[in-house]
Design an enzyme around this catalytic site. Sequence first.
Site, PDB file in Angstrom:
ATOM      1  CE  LYS A   1      -2.212  -1.065   3.853  1.00 52.61           C
ATOM      2  NZ  LYS A   1      -1.703  -2.393   4.239  1.00 52.61           N
TER       3      LYS A   1
ATOM      4  NE  ARG B   1      -4.101  -1.713  10.254  1.00 50.00           N
ATOM      5  CZ  ARG B   1      -3.018  -1.130   9.724  1.00 50.00           C
ATOM      6  NH1 ARG B   1      -3.019   0.140   9.418  1.00 50.00           N
ATOM      7  NH2 ARG B   1      -1.943  -1.855   9.482  1.00 50.00           N
TER       8      ARG B   1
ATOM      9  NE  ARG C   1       7.766  -3.008   5.727  1.00 50.54           N
ATOM     10  CZ  ARG C   1       6.451  -2.706   5.722  1.00 50.54           C
ATOM     11  NH1 ARG C   1       5.882  -2.198   4.644  1.00 50.54           N
ATOM     12  NH2 ARG C   1       5.727  -2.928   6.782  1.00 50.54           N
TER      13      ARG C   1
ATOM     14  NE  ARG D   1       6.678  -0.786  10.100  1.00 58.21           N
ATOM     15  CZ  ARG D   1       5.546  -0.774   9.418  1.00 58.21           C
ATOM     16  NH1 ARG D   1       5.480  -0.142   8.254  1.00 58.21           N
ATOM     17  NH2 ARG D   1       4.479  -1.391   9.896  1.00 58.21           N
TER      18      ARG D   1
ATOM     19  NE  ARG E   1       2.643  -5.230  11.061  1.00 60.87           N
ATOM     20  CZ  ARG E   1       3.670  -5.010  10.241  1.00 60.87           C
ATOM     21  NH1 ARG E   1       4.843  -5.578  10.470  1.00 60.87           N
ATOM     22  NH2 ARG E   1       3.533  -4.202   9.221  1.00 60.87           N
TER      23      ARG E   1
END
Length: 370
Positions: free
Chosen positions: A194, A269, A308, A314, A326
């Site tokens: 996204k 969400r 990533r 992160r 998640r």
Amino acid sequence: MDIKLHDLYFKPYLSAKEIDDAVQKMVDDISEDLGDEMPVFVGILNGSFMLVSDFVKKYPKPCEVTFIKLASYKGVKSTEDIQRLIGITQDLTDRTVVILEDIIDSGNTLGEVHRIFKNENVKQLLIATLFYKPESYDKDFKLHYVGKEIPNKFIVGYGLDYDQLGRDLPDVYQLKTTQHMTNIVLFGPPGAGKGTQAEFLKEKYDLVHISTGDVFRYNIKNETALGMLAKSYMDKGELVPDQVTIDMLNKEVEKNADAKGFIFDGFPRTNAQAEALDKLMVSKDSQINAMVALEVDDEVLVGRLLKRGETSGRADDADESIIRNRIKEYYDKTAILKDYYSAQDKYHGVDGVGSIEDITERLSTVIDKL
Ligand code: AMP
């Protein structure tokens, strides 16, 4: 249905029926007060032609009708300068004159009306207006009859124009506070791409990109109270509570009052967030045009996020169990939003596996059709 006149968008405000009720109220009030006295109704052109026509058809007793035409210069001089184009053409000595105005806002026209009638020796001069904007009226002239008080917003229709257009409309429309926007919810599980796609789409369509995840991370980095609160949830891969997220999102939208539209990334969400977003859009006279969803298999997602995590820094990308949590949060709480937007015919699924360019292309095909 919204309408467009010249460059501006207007939304429905009063139906023909509501207008008719307001006209009827004026007729009832005036005819009751005047009894058998035969009034001269004076319409102020151009705006009042529709009102005068409907009004005298409803008026229960004999009456006379005439018009005067005033115009205010636009653009060149202040609109306080009223020009008289057609004045009084008959003797009104000792007559009861009722001015029929379509709308009174600042009241500038009324000053000229009173000047015109000062030397006509009428028995009485009564002012009647279909619409009245109390917030913008700053004169002392008495208004004897008001069909309907309205807020200080620009309206068109039923004789009222925007630069000569809209007079013919039987309903009244109100200028939209926010002009035409394109608002897209970019949807998909964590790792669907996204954020990457939003970067391309915001340039291509001149939209403001709001990523709630990015805003939270910015707050964490700057150690704000919001950041500290969000961190405790984010580190576990859980959702931040709705009200916190909704308040933050509202503020981000307010910061961009001139936006041509938004790409919402990572929001909504939950159902509560989707409902809050709809409310926010309504308050901007706007709407969500589409949910565009990137569809990617779970195992591909886990692989992407772990990769990533090697560079993103992160915490929630570093650990496979947090990543899986998640994705689980997504299926438990977020995936249902597909139904929310499908029910409004706004859901568009796009295959999220392939090259970045190919996926941008697929998304653009959907957005171009909106
Ligand atoms: P993202 O960058 O979209 O993957 O979001 C990272 C984390 O921020 C999520 O796992 C949540 O903890 C939090 N977050 C982001 N957006 C929302 C949201 N709309 N509602 C609740 N929590 C959110």
